[in-house]
Write an enzyme that holds these catalytic residues in place. Structure first.
Site, PDB file in Angstrom:
ATOM      1  CG  HIS A  32      -1.611   1.252   1.517  1.00 15.73           C
ATOM      2  ND1 HIS A  32      -2.588   1.773   0.698  1.00 15.73           N
ATOM      3  CD2 HIS A  32      -1.453   2.139   2.540  1.00 15.73           C
ATOM      4  CE1 HIS A  32      -3.006   2.932   1.213  1.00 15.73           C
ATOM      5  NE2 HIS A  32      -2.335   3.176   2.316  1.00 15.73           N
ATOM      6  CG  HIS A  56       0.523   7.354   3.902  1.00 14.20           C
ATOM      7  ND1 HIS A  56       1.050   6.449   3.022  1.00 14.20           N
ATOM      8  CD2 HIS A  56      -0.732   6.924   4.164  1.00 14.20           C
ATOM      9  CE1 HIS A  56       0.159   5.507   2.764  1.00 14.20           C
ATOM     10  NE2 HIS A  56      -0.938   5.768   3.449  1.00 14.20           N
ATOM     11  CD  GLU A  60      -3.768   6.838  11.088  1.00 13.80           C
ATOM     12  OE1 GLU A  60      -3.533   7.932  10.545  1.00 13.80           O
ATOM     13  OE2 GLU A  60      -4.662   6.067  10.712  1.00 13.80           O
ATOM     14  CG  ASP A  61      -0.909   1.866  10.351  1.00 16.24           C
ATOM     15  OD1 ASP A  61      -1.897   2.380  10.889  1.00 16.24           O
ATOM     16  OD2 ASP A  61      -0.881   1.539   9.148  1.00 16.24           O
TER      17      ASP A  61
HETATM   18 ZN    ZN Z   1      -2.692   4.617   3.834  1.00 15.76          ZN
END
Ligand code: ZN
Length: 183
Positions: A32, A56, A60-61
């Protein structure tokens, strides 16, 4: 060839080493990130924007990781501009999901140009995934709802790069057509 871009690709691969996409195929998550970066590069985005595309989802992950990726770490490794774009496209996970989704719509236009390009490429990749390998646990209605929401977010992101805008429109149309065929 840019060593910085490959360094960012390797960094993202390490961050997402154990992450999978939500589709039945359980694609490695890095696919991705590479898709988002490739879309940006193909449409002439600057190197910092391509690098932000690779990174990106890294903040967050990795929130639950023993050593989460921070915006400060990205700034040290890839510079303030890349770090700022990643911060702009990262959702604040302390907020409820519905609030986060609403904020993506209302705050899209306030982001920097680079962050808008990254966020738009991310939506294109997600719409293509809905068509190619949809989230295995999402019912049909949730997929339809996602496509509609992505369209509303994109309204605030578009207008900077005609090629990316057209790629979004095609991905949006094709995702809806696929969902209609499946429904
Ligand atoms: Zn994404």
């Amino acid at each position: 060839m840019s060593a910085r871009v490959l360094e960012a690709a390797l960094f993202a691969a390490e961050v997402h080493a154990r992450h999978r996409r939500k589709g039945a195929a359980e694609e490695p998550y890095i696919n991705h990130c590479l898709e988002v970066a490739a879309l940006l590069a193909a449409h002439g985005a600057e190197e910092d924007v391509v690098i932000a595309g690779l990174l990106h989802d890294s903040v967050e992950d990795s929130r639950e990781d023993p050593q989460p990726v921070t915006v400060a770490l990205l700034e040290e490794r890839f510079g303030p501009r890349v770090a700022a774009m990643v911060a702009e496209v990262s959702d604040d996970k302390s907020l409820p999901k519905e609030v986060r989704k609403a904020r993506q719509i209302t705050q899209a236009r306030e982001k920097s140009e680079g962050a808008r390009l990254v966020a738009l490429a991310d939506k294109i990749a997600n719409l293509r995934a809905i068509r190619r390998d949809p989230p295995a646990r999402w019912p049909h209605a949730r997929q339809v709802e996602y496509v509609g929401w992505a369209g509303r977010v994109a309204e605030g992101l578009r207008g900077l790069n005609p090629g990316l805008d057209a790629a979004f429109d095609a991905a949006y149309r094709e995702a809806l057509a696929e969902l209609a065929a499946r429904g």
